[in-house]
Design an enzyme around this catalytic site. Structure first.
Site, PDB file in Angstrom:
ATOM      1  CB  CYS A  13    -105.494   0.695  51.300  1.00  0.00           C
ATOM      2  SG  CYS A  13    -105.866  -0.751  50.288  1.00  0.00           S
ATOM      3  NE  ARG A  33    -103.918  -6.176  49.478  1.00  0.00           N
ATOM      4  CZ  ARG A  33    -104.363  -7.366  49.114  1.00  0.00           C
ATOM      5  NH1 ARG A  33    -104.533  -8.311  50.003  1.00  0.00           N
ATOM      6  NH2 ARG A  33    -104.623  -7.618  47.853  1.00  0.00           N
ATOM      7  CB  SER A  84    -108.399  -8.200  50.177  1.00  0.00           C
ATOM      8  OG  SER A  84    -107.238  -8.220  50.964  1.00  0.00           O
ATOM      9  CG  ASN A 126    -105.615   2.766  47.879  1.00  0.00           C
ATOM     10  OD1 ASN A 126    -105.903   1.610  47.699  1.00  0.00           O
ATOM     11  ND2 ASN A 126    -106.523   3.707  48.067  1.00  0.00           N
TER      12      ASN A 126
END
Length: 81
Positions: A2, A50, A52, A75
């Protein structure tokens, strides 16, 4: 991995521009193409991108406490034991 960015002003009466932080976050979109979050309070702004991998449906950041006075952008994973 991230991405995290932010702006902090020395003067507590000077608030960072949320659009500036969003622009900063867009420049690191390759670090986290799945979601973006911005948190601004007083003289501090935090942006987050972000990626995922785990918890695809949830995990929007920055995470706020109940009254929005504290935010966390990380993170990693949090486990309650």
């Amino acid at each position: 991995m991230c991405g995290l960015c932010g702006v902090a002003h020395d003067d507590p009466r000077s608030s960072p521009d949320p659009e500036r932080v969003r622009a900063m976050a867009r420049t690191i979109a390759h670090r986290g193409p799945d979601d973006e979050g911005v948190w601004v309070r007083r003289n501090l702004a935090v942006g987050f991108r972000r990626l995922s991998i785990i918890d695809l449906a949830g995990g929007h950041q920055p995470i706020e406490n109940e009254d929005g006075t504290i935010a966390l952008a990380i993170n990693c994973e949090i486990y309650n034991s």
